[in-house]
Design a protein around this motif. Structure first.
Motif, PDB file in Angstrom:
ATOM      1  N   CYS A 139       0.761  -1.273   0.004  1.00 11.37           N
ATOM      2  CA  CYS A 139      -0.092  -0.044   0.066  1.00 11.37           C
ATOM      3  C   CYS A 139       0.928   1.332   0.010  1.00 11.37           C
ATOM      4  O   CYS A 139       0.454   2.345  -0.810  1.00 11.37           O
ATOM      5  N   ALA A 140       1.828   1.125   0.733  1.00 14.56           N
ATOM      6  CA  ALA A 140       2.822   2.418   1.027  1.00 14.56           C
ATOM      7  C   ALA A 140       3.649   2.723  -0.403  1.00 14.56           C
ATOM      8  O   ALA A 140       3.821   3.696  -1.122  1.00 14.56           O
ATOM      9  N   ILE A 141       3.708   1.481  -1.367  1.00 15.79           N
ATOM     10  CA  ILE A 141       4.433   1.556  -2.717  1.00 15.79           C
ATOM     11  C   ILE A 141       3.365   2.275  -3.673  1.00 15.79           C
ATOM     12  O   ILE A 141       3.797   3.290  -4.325  1.00 15.79           O
ATOM     13  N   LEU A 142       2.226   1.906  -3.437  1.00 15.68           N
ATOM     14  CA  LEU A 142       1.193   2.559  -4.266  1.00 15.68           C
ATOM     15  C   LEU A 142       1.176   3.983  -3.998  1.00 15.68           C
ATOM     16  O   LEU A 142       0.787   4.746  -4.583  1.00 15.68           O
ATOM     17  N   ILE A 143       0.835   4.335  -2.602  1.00 19.93           N
ATOM     18  CA  ILE A 143       0.895   5.838  -2.443  1.00 19.93           C
ATOM     19  C   ILE A 143       1.822   6.633  -2.999  1.00 19.93           C
ATOM     20  O   ILE A 143       1.782   7.682  -3.677  1.00 19.93           O
ATOM     21  N   GLY A 144       3.371   6.161  -2.860  1.00 18.63           N
ATOM     22  CA  GLY A 144       4.337   6.734  -3.376  1.00 18.63           C
ATOM     23  C   GLY A 144       4.325   6.933  -5.103  1.00 18.63           C
ATOM     24  O   GLY A 144       4.618   8.073  -5.386  1.00 18.63           O
ATOM     25  N   ALA A 145       3.893   5.662  -5.697  1.00 21.79           N
ATOM     26  CA  ALA A 145       3.784   5.828  -7.093  1.00 21.79           C
ATOM     27  C   ALA A 145       2.827   6.800  -7.571  1.00 21.79           C
ATOM     28  O   ALA A 145       3.205   7.717  -8.558  1.00 21.79           O
ATOM     29  N   PHE A 146       1.732   7.059  -6.828  1.00 21.25           N
ATOM     30  CA  PHE A 146       0.704   7.996  -7.273  1.00 21.25           C
ATOM     31  C   PHE A 146       1.167   9.582  -7.185  1.00 21.25           C
ATOM     32  O   PHE A 146       1.103  10.134  -7.792  1.00 21.25           O
ATOM     33  N   VAL A 147       1.731   9.407  -5.966  1.00 23.34           N
ATOM     34  CA  VAL A 147       2.319  11.052  -5.378  1.00 23.34           C
ATOM     35  C   VAL A 147       3.442  11.341  -6.793  1.00 23.34           C
ATOM     36  O   VAL A 147       3.540  12.250  -6.934  1.00 23.34           O
ATOM     37  N   ALA A 148       4.432  10.488  -7.049  1.00 26.45           N
ATOM     38  CA  ALA A 148       5.403  10.625  -7.991  1.00 26.45           C
ATOM     39  C   ALA A 148       4.827  10.882  -9.145  1.00 26.45           C
ATOM     40  O   ALA A 148       5.509  11.817 -10.014  1.00 26.45           O
ATOM     41  N   MET A 149       3.918  10.204  -9.843  1.00 22.85           N
ATOM     42  CA  MET A 149       3.254  10.496 -11.149  1.00 22.85           C
ATOM     43  C   MET A 149       2.226  11.260 -11.302  1.00 22.85           C
ATOM     44  O   MET A 149       1.564  11.552 -12.406  1.00 22.85           O
ATOM     45  N   ALA A 150       1.662  11.877 -10.223  1.00 22.30           N
ATOM     46  CA  ALA A 150       0.478  12.727 -10.417  1.00 22.30           C
ATOM     47  C   ALA A 150       0.807  14.076 -11.002  1.00 22.30           C
ATOM     48  O   ALA A 150       1.767  14.575 -10.713  1.00 22.30           O
ATOM     49  N   ARG A 151       0.085  14.156 -12.445  1.00 30.55           N
ATOM     50  CA  ARG A 151       0.578  15.452 -13.063  1.00 30.55           C
ATOM     51  C   ARG A 151       0.073  16.649 -12.483  1.00 30.55           C
ATOM     52  O   ARG A 151       0.669  17.729 -12.633  1.00 30.55           O
ATOM     53  N   GLY A 152      -0.881  16.695 -11.495  1.00 34.54           N
ATOM     54  CA  GLY A 152      -1.368  17.827 -10.922  1.00 34.54           C
ATOM     55  C   GLY A 152      -0.635  18.508  -9.784  1.00 34.54           C
ATOM     56  O   GLY A 152      -0.751  19.590  -9.256  1.00 34.54           O
ATOM     57  N   LEU A 153       0.464  17.687  -9.341  1.00 38.47           N
ATOM     58  CA  LEU A 153       1.384  18.060  -8.282  1.00 38.47           C
ATOM     59  C   LEU A 153       2.512  18.404  -8.983  1.00 38.47           C
ATOM     60  O   LEU A 153       3.712  17.782  -8.932  1.00 38.47           O
ATOM     61  N   ARG A 169       4.684  21.040  -8.294  1.00 40.35           N
ATOM     62  CA  ARG A 169       5.846  21.414  -7.334  1.00 40.35           C
ATOM     63  C   ARG A 169       6.189  20.328  -6.180  1.00 40.35           C
ATOM     64  O   ARG A 169       5.427  19.568  -5.926  1.00 40.35           O
ATOM     65  N   PRO A 170       7.632  20.394  -6.086  1.00 42.78           N
ATOM     66  CA  PRO A 170       8.179  19.156  -4.943  1.00 42.78           C
ATOM     67  C   PRO A 170       7.496  19.295  -3.445  1.00 42.78           C
ATOM     68  O   PRO A 170       6.873  18.273  -3.088  1.00 42.78           O
ATOM     69  N   TRP A 171       7.134  20.375  -3.305  1.00 41.95           N
ATOM     70  CA  TRP A 171       6.507  20.569  -2.056  1.00 41.95           C
ATOM     71  C   TRP A 171       5.086  20.170  -1.809  1.00 41.95           C
ATOM     72  O   TRP A 171       4.487  19.742  -0.678  1.00 41.95           O
ATOM     73  N   GLN A 172       4.626  20.212  -2.953  1.00 40.55           N
ATOM     74  CA  GLN A 172       3.051  19.726  -3.154  1.00 40.55           C
ATOM     75  C   GLN A 172       2.975  18.279  -2.926  1.00 40.55           C
ATOM     76  O   GLN A 172       2.379  17.674  -2.405  1.00 40.55           O
ATOM     77  N   ARG A 173       4.161  17.620  -3.491  1.00 43.26           N
ATOM     78  CA  ARG A 173       4.008  16.104  -3.430  1.00 43.26           C
ATOM     79  C   ARG A 173       4.536  15.701  -1.833  1.00 43.26           C
ATOM     80  O   ARG A 173       3.937  14.707  -1.441  1.00 43.26           O
ATOM     81  N   VAL A 174       5.433  16.430  -1.322  1.00 44.41           N
ATOM     82  CA  VAL A 174       5.829  15.869  -0.172  1.00 44.41           C
ATOM     83  C   VAL A 174       4.684  16.079   1.025  1.00 44.41           C
ATOM     84  O   VAL A 174       4.209  15.460   1.767  1.00 44.41           O
ATOM     85  N   LEU A 175       3.953  17.374   0.889  1.00 44.55           N
ATOM     86  CA  LEU A 175       2.736  17.549   1.777  1.00 44.55           C
ATOM     87  C   LEU A 175       1.442  16.722   1.371  1.00 44.55           C
ATOM     88  O   LEU A 175       0.715  16.062   2.502  1.00 44.55           O
ATOM     89  N   THR A 176       1.200  16.279   0.117  1.00 46.58           N
ATOM     90  CA  THR A 176       0.249  15.208  -0.129  1.00 46.58           C
ATOM     91  C   THR A 176       0.751  13.818   0.398  1.00 46.58           C
ATOM     92  O   THR A 176      -0.187  13.002   0.809  1.00 46.58           O
ATOM     93  N   LEU A 177       2.201  13.615   0.258  1.00 49.14           N
ATOM     94  CA  LEU A 177       2.616  12.178   0.904  1.00 49.14           C
ATOM     95  C   LEU A 177       2.349  12.305   2.532  1.00 49.14           C
ATOM     96  O   LEU A 177       1.773  11.186   3.192  1.00 49.14           O
ATOM     97  N   LEU A 178       2.560  13.131   3.175  1.00 46.94           N
ATOM     98  CA  LEU A 178       2.483  13.244   4.606  1.00 46.94           C
ATOM     99  C   LEU A 178       0.870  13.052   4.912  1.00 46.94           C
ATOM    100  O   LEU A 178       0.836  12.372   5.767  1.00 46.94           O
ATOM    101  N   CYS A 183      15.830  10.347   3.319  1.00 47.68           N
ATOM    102  CA  CYS A 183      16.256  10.231   2.152  1.00 47.68           C
ATOM    103  C   CYS A 183      15.320  10.082   0.986  1.00 47.68           C
ATOM    104  O   CYS A 183      15.499  10.721  -0.208  1.00 47.68           O
ATOM    105  N   GLY A 184      14.214   9.583   1.297  1.00 45.24           N
ATOM    106  CA  GLY A 184      13.141   9.783   0.172  1.00 45.24           C
ATOM    107  C   GLY A 184      12.496  11.062  -0.165  1.00 45.24           C
ATOM    108  O   GLY A 184      12.445  11.514  -1.435  1.00 45.24           O
ATOM    109  N   LEU A 185      12.457  11.659   0.980  1.00 50.86           N
ATOM    110  CA  LEU A 185      11.898  13.271   0.760  1.00 50.86           C
ATOM    111  C   LEU A 185      12.879  13.993   0.029  1.00 50.86           C
ATOM    112  O   LEU A 185      12.576  14.877  -0.646  1.00 50.86           O
ATOM    113  N   THR A 186      14.312  13.863   0.467  1.00 53.62           N
ATOM    114  CA  THR A 186      15.127  14.544  -0.234  1.00 53.62           C
ATOM    115  C   THR A 186      15.349  14.164  -1.875  1.00 53.62           C
ATOM    116  O   THR A 186      15.361  15.002  -2.591  1.00 53.62           O
ATOM    117  N   ALA A 187      14.798  12.868  -2.145  1.00 53.21           N
ATOM    118  CA  ALA A 187      15.033  12.586  -3.523  1.00 53.21           C
ATOM    119  C   ALA A 187      13.711  13.307  -4.121  1.00 53.21           C
ATOM    120  O   ALA A 187      14.036  13.711  -5.347  1.00 53.21           O
TER     121      ALA A 187
END
Length: 384
Positions: free
Chosen positions: A178-192, A194-203, A326-330
């Motif tokens: 489930c965590a990998i699915l969350i990470g994949a969605f956040v990484a490939m979502a075109r609406g996000l 800016r990087p900070w938007q991806r980090v906030l959505t992930l949190l 490390c993941g958030l930095t990437a």
């Protein structure tokens, strides 16, 4: 080219995929098929003759299986179990063996210690019978054979709704996927964008997912009965460490990052985590690898938090925090690295770009690589 591509796809389907499947089965089945105690920390109460004989017998019968810690009394041994220094302890006397267990730490280890305690009691009874048989040669009266009983005491019991600990491990394993699915969605979502938007959505996603997992595991199944807020925080952190790693890898290397994170977390992290038994029950080397990955560290920290007041959880917490950072930095800087790589690959001028003027008197201005076809047609029409 079509023929080469066909043979390449056939090779992938006929060779690469079966090999991957075989390795995946090996990763899950091999640790489960080699479960045995390896330097399992257990306590011995007392330093009397009976305790010494018991330790010598275990060392001789199971060399390298146990790492013994001596304690002066039961109180010290119980405290060591609650502090996660040992999995259990043997209280040995001349007529009784008490096995102090902690099924919350591992139901399989608790069962193993109970079996070892019974074996020690049977061995002590057999030795007493042998001494009695020897004494009959010197006495006309048959001596009374003293039997040694074994008794198990669960110092830190597992939840009553999960007496074998199966539900706990069943609730932990899906977290990885489930965590990998969350990470994949956040990484490939075109609406996000800016990087900070991806980090906030992930949190936010991991916090809400952790709350959902806790609601099911405790509210519906009752397998996480203590320290509710801390347990929810641990679940969210486990999800965050895995999803941030997956999202970071995808932002760094593109779609192959999804496969890499799945191999690392699902096919290595899950079977090497020791969640169904204990890290000390796995083959050597596997236990260390599993505890340095989020699934193993997460399962350990969840046990420590739920049943042992967080004792011995600092190492697991540090591992999860390291993977998360490390993941958030990437995620924050991966778009720059991948953008620079794409910019390097596409640095050649595209069709239709302005090129520098050619040397010579007639090249007064830049020209285009391809002149529009309709301009030539218009010129010919004028000539007519």
């Amino acid at each position: 080219m079509s023929g080469h591509r066909t043979w390449r796809e056939v090779a992938v389907a006929a060779v690469a995929l079966p090999l991957v499947i075989a390795l995946a089965v090996l990763a899950f089945a091999w640790p489960a098929g080699r479960l045995a105690p390896r330097d399992l920390p257990v306590g011995i109460v007392g330093t009397g003759t009976a305790s010494q004989h018991a330790v010598e017998g275990l060392v001789h019968k199971k060399p390298g299986a146990f790492d013994f810690h001596l304690y002066p009394d039961q109180r010290a041994a119980r405290s060591a179990i609650r502090n996660r220094d040992v999995y259990g302890a043997f209280v040995i006397s001349s007529h009784k063996i008490t096995v102090l267990q902690a099924s919350a730490a591992s139901t399989s280890v608790a069962q193993l210690l109970g079996q070892v305690g019974q074996q020690l009691a049977d061995r002590a009874t057999q030795q007493a019978a042998e001494r009695a048989a020897t004494g009959m040669h010197f006495s006309a009266k048959a001596p009374k054979i003293r039997t040694v009983d074994a008794k198990a005491v669960d110092v830190v019991p597992v939840a009553e709704e999960d007496p074998r600990g199966v539900v706990f491990s069943s609730a932990v394993f899906p977290l990885t996927i489930c965590a990998i699915l969350i990470g994949a969605f956040v990484a490939m979502a075109r609406g996000l964008r800016r990087p900070w938007q991806r980090v906030l959505t992930l949190l936010v996603a991991c916090a809400l997912a952790g709350l959902g997992v806790y609601t099911v595991a405790q509210g519906f199944l009752g397998v996480l009965p203590h320290d509710h807020v801390a347990t929810w925080a641990v679940l969210s952190l486990v999800l965050m460490s895995i999803s941030a790693t997956a999202a970071g890898l995808i932002r760094l290397v593109g779609p192959p990052g999804l496969g890499l994170s799945a191999v690392l977390m699902v096919f290595v992290g899950n079977p090497f985590s020791g969640a169904t038994s204990a890290p000390e029950m796995l083959p050597k080397g596997v236990d260390y690898v599993g505890q340095w990955l989020p699934p193993g560290a997460g399962a350990g920290l969840l046990r420590d938090t739920t049943y042992f007041d967080g004792n011995n959880g600092a190492g697991h917490l540090a591992v999860l925090a390291l993977w998360t950072v490390c993941g958030l930095t990437a995620i924050l800087f991966g778009h720059r690295v991948s953008g620079e790589a794409r910019g390097t690959k596409t640095s050649a001028p595209a069709s239709g770009e302005l090129l520098p003027a050619l040397p010579g008197p007639s090249a007064a201005s830049p020209i285009r690589r391809h002149a529009p076809a309709h301009a030539h047609a218009h010129r010919h029409d004028g000539d007519d």
